[in-house]
Design a protein around this motif. Structure first.
Motif, PDB file in Angstrom:
ATOM      1  N   CYS A  34      29.895  64.118 -38.654  1.00 21.90           N
ATOM      2  CA  CYS A  34      30.298  62.863 -39.290  1.00 21.90           C
ATOM      3  C   CYS A  34      29.744  61.688 -38.487  1.00 21.90           C
ATOM      4  CB  CYS A  34      31.811  62.759 -39.388  1.00 21.90           C
ATOM      5  SG  CYS A  34      32.356  61.295 -40.311  1.00 21.90           S
ATOM      6  N   ALA A  35      29.021  60.841 -39.177  1.00 18.69           N
ATOM      7  CA  ALA A  35      28.457  59.637 -38.568  1.00 18.69           C
ATOM      8  C   ALA A  35      28.747  58.462 -39.488  1.00 18.69           C
ATOM      9  CB  ALA A  35      26.958  59.797 -38.363  1.00 18.69           C
ATOM     10  N   ALA A  36      28.704  57.272 -38.913  1.00 21.40           N
ATOM     11  CA  ALA A  36      28.847  56.038 -39.682  1.00 21.40           C
ATOM     12  C   ALA A  36      27.679  55.137 -39.316  1.00 21.40           C
ATOM     13  CB  ALA A  36      30.167  55.352 -39.357  1.00 21.40           C
ATOM     14  N   VAL A  37      26.929  54.715 -40.321  1.00 22.40           N
ATOM     15  CA  VAL A  37      25.733  53.895 -40.104  1.00 22.40           C
ATOM     16  C   VAL A  37      25.866  52.619 -40.918  1.00 22.40           C
ATOM     17  CG1 VAL A  37      23.231  53.790 -40.365  1.00 22.40           C
ATOM     18  CG2 VAL A  37      24.317  55.946 -39.706  1.00 22.40           C
ATOM     19  N   LEU A  45      22.047  48.371 -37.926  1.00 20.39           N
ATOM     20  CA  LEU A  45      22.842  47.530 -37.036  1.00 20.39           C
ATOM     21  C   LEU A  45      23.687  48.367 -36.090  1.00 20.39           C
ATOM     22  CD1 LEU A  45      24.102  44.868 -39.603  1.00 20.39           C
ATOM     23  CD2 LEU A  45      22.138  44.717 -38.048  1.00 20.39           C
ATOM     24  N   ALA A  46      24.168  49.514 -36.579  1.00 19.43           N
ATOM     25  CA  ALA A  46      25.009  50.386 -35.764  1.00 19.43           C
ATOM     26  C   ALA A  46      24.930  51.801 -36.297  1.00 19.43           C
ATOM     27  CB  ALA A  46      26.452  49.905 -35.780  1.00 19.43           C
ATOM     28  N   MET A  47      24.919  52.765 -35.380  1.00 19.58           N
ATOM     29  CA  MET A  47      24.897  54.179 -35.737  1.00 19.58           C
ATOM     30  C   MET A  47      25.886  54.894 -34.823  1.00 19.58           C
ATOM     31  SD  MET A  47      20.768  54.325 -36.393  1.00 19.58           S
ATOM     32  CE  MET A  47      20.607  55.999 -35.993  1.00 19.58           C
ATOM     33  N   LEU A  48      27.026  55.259 -35.374  1.00 17.10           N
ATOM     34  CA  LEU A  48      28.105  55.832 -34.583  1.00 17.10           C
ATOM     35  C   LEU A  48      28.350  57.287 -34.958  1.00 17.10           C
ATOM     36  CD1 LEU A  48      30.726  52.946 -34.885  1.00 17.10           C
ATOM     37  CD2 LEU A  48      28.919  53.217 -33.181  1.00 17.10           C
ATOM     38  N   VAL A  49      28.773  58.076 -33.973  1.00 20.46           N
ATOM     39  CA  VAL A  49      29.171  59.467 -34.190  1.00 20.46           C
ATOM     40  C   VAL A  49      30.688  59.522 -34.089  1.00 20.46           C
ATOM     41  CG1 VAL A  49      29.045  61.819 -33.279  1.00 20.46           C
ATOM     42  CG2 VAL A  49      27.009  60.351 -33.249  1.00 20.46           C
ATOM     43  N   ARG A  50      31.316  60.153 -35.066  1.00 22.34           N
ATOM     44  CA  ARG A  50      32.767  60.277 -35.051  1.00 22.34           C
ATOM     45  C   ARG A  50      33.201  61.165 -33.889  1.00 22.34           C
ATOM     46  NH1 ARG A  50      36.357  62.041 -40.307  1.00 22.34           N
ATOM     47  NH2 ARG A  50      38.399  61.420 -39.496  1.00 22.34           N
ATOM     48  N   SER A  61      36.958  51.036 -37.804  1.00 23.42           N
ATOM     49  CA  SER A  61      37.245  49.902 -36.910  1.00 23.42           C
ATOM     50  C   SER A  61      36.159  49.766 -35.847  1.00 23.42           C
ATOM     51  CB  SER A  61      38.615  50.069 -36.251  1.00 23.42           C
ATOM     52  OG  SER A  61      39.629  49.992 -37.231  1.00 23.42           O
ATOM     53  N   ARG A  62      35.715  50.896 -35.297  1.00 23.43           N
ATOM     54  CA  ARG A  62      34.611  50.836 -34.320  1.00 23.43           C
ATOM     55  C   ARG A  62      33.337  50.351 -34.983  1.00 23.43           C
ATOM     56  NH1 ARG A  62      32.254  54.802 -31.309  1.00 23.43           N
ATOM     57  NH2 ARG A  62      32.673  56.485 -32.788  1.00 23.43           N
ATOM     58  N   LEU A  63      33.079  50.784 -36.218  1.00 23.71           N
ATOM     59  CA  LEU A  63      31.888  50.350 -36.939  1.00 23.71           C
ATOM     60  C   LEU A  63      31.942  48.846 -37.185  1.00 23.71           C
ATOM     61  CD1 LEU A  63      29.246  51.220 -38.323  1.00 23.71           C
ATOM     62  CD2 LEU A  63      30.576  51.497 -40.429  1.00 23.71           C
ATOM     63  N   ASP A  64      33.090  48.349 -37.569  1.00 19.59           N
ATOM     64  CA  ASP A  64      33.254  46.916 -37.800  1.00 19.59           C
ATOM     65  C   ASP A  64      32.914  46.120 -36.539  1.00 19.59           C
ATOM     66  OD1 ASP A  64      34.342  45.046 -39.976  1.00 19.59           O
ATOM     67  OD2 ASP A  64      35.453  44.393 -38.199  1.00 19.59           O
ATOM     68  N   GLU A  65      33.431  46.560 -35.405  1.00 24.19           N
ATOM     69  CA  GLU A  65      33.142  45.876 -34.134  1.00 24.19           C
ATOM     70  C   GLU A  65      31.671  46.013 -33.762  1.00 24.19           C
ATOM     71  OE1 GLU A  65      33.452  43.814 -30.467  1.00 24.19           O
ATOM     72  OE2 GLU A  65      34.485  43.710 -32.393  1.00 24.19           O
ATOM     73  N   ALA A  66      31.070  47.156 -34.017  1.00 26.19           N
ATOM     74  CA  ALA A  66      29.646  47.353 -33.709  1.00 26.19           C
ATOM     75  C   ALA A  66      28.770  46.435 -34.562  1.00 26.19           C
ATOM     76  CB  ALA A  66      29.262  48.813 -33.906  1.00 26.19           C
ATOM     77  N   ILE A  67      29.143  46.221 -35.811  1.00 23.48           N
ATOM     78  CA  ILE A  67      28.410  45.288 -36.675  1.00 23.48           C
ATOM     79  C   ILE A  67      28.504  43.881 -36.093  1.00 23.48           C
ATOM     80  CG2 ILE A  67      28.338  44.188 -38.948  1.00 23.48           C
ATOM     81  CD1 ILE A  67      29.392  46.914 -40.074  1.00 23.48           C
ATOM     82  N   GLU A  75      23.474  43.078 -29.812  1.00 22.61           N
ATOM     83  CA  GLU A  75      23.748  44.325 -29.094  1.00 22.61           C
ATOM     84  C   GLU A  75      23.897  45.430 -30.136  1.00 22.61           C
ATOM     85  OE1 GLU A  75      27.315  46.268 -26.472  1.00 22.61           O
ATOM     86  OE2 GLU A  75      26.925  44.129 -26.205  1.00 22.61           O
ATOM     87  N   TYR A  76      22.953  46.357 -30.140  1.00 22.08           N
ATOM     88  CA  TYR A  76      22.921  47.402 -31.142  1.00 22.08           C
ATOM     89  C   TYR A  76      23.388  48.720 -30.542  1.00 22.08           C
ATOM     90  CZ  TYR A  76      20.256  43.874 -33.549  1.00 22.08           C
ATOM     91  OH  TYR A  76      19.874  42.697 -34.146  1.00 22.08           O
ATOM     92  N   ILE A  77      24.320  49.376 -31.215  1.00 25.19           N
ATOM     93  CA  ILE A  77      24.864  50.643 -30.736  1.00 25.19           C
ATOM     94  C   ILE A  77      24.262  51.776 -31.538  1.00 25.19           C
ATOM     95  CG2 ILE A  77      26.957  52.029 -30.438  1.00 25.19           C
ATOM     96  CD1 ILE A  77      28.485  49.356 -30.125  1.00 25.19           C
TER      97      ILE A  77
END
Length: 82
Positions: A34-37, A45-50, A61-67, A75-77
């Motif tokens: 599971c990822a959120a991009v 803008l952001a690519m997160l791993v759950r 919530s983490r994706l919102d902050e990363a955006i 700052e790109y995650i």
């Protein structure tokens, strides 16, 4: 009793992005369960791993902050590519 729909103000950056020309994708990406991009139509803008035991709510919530970090502070995650 009827359920009341909660406004998305808690995820204001996600709402701003998808109301514009951006998009978010949540789900399996290759070997990542599971990822959120988040992307703005031109750039990721952001690519997160759950994380293990992380709720979908917490991932969003983490994706919102990363955006916010990408848009406001350049700052790109990227947790997918390292």
């Amino acid at each position: 009793m009827k359920s009341k729909k909660q406004p998305l103000h808690q995820w204001s950056q996600i709402e701003w992005l998808v109301d514009g020309e951006g998009e978010i994708t949540i789900g399996r990406m290759g070997s990542i369960q599971c990822a959120a991009v988040a992307a703005d139509g031109h750039n990721a803008l952001a690519m997160l791993v759950r994380r293990p035991e992380e709720s979908l709510h917490d991932l969003l919530s983490r994706l919102d902050e990363a955006i916010r970090l990408a848009v406001e502070e350049d700052e790109y995650i990227d947790e997918i590519n390292g």
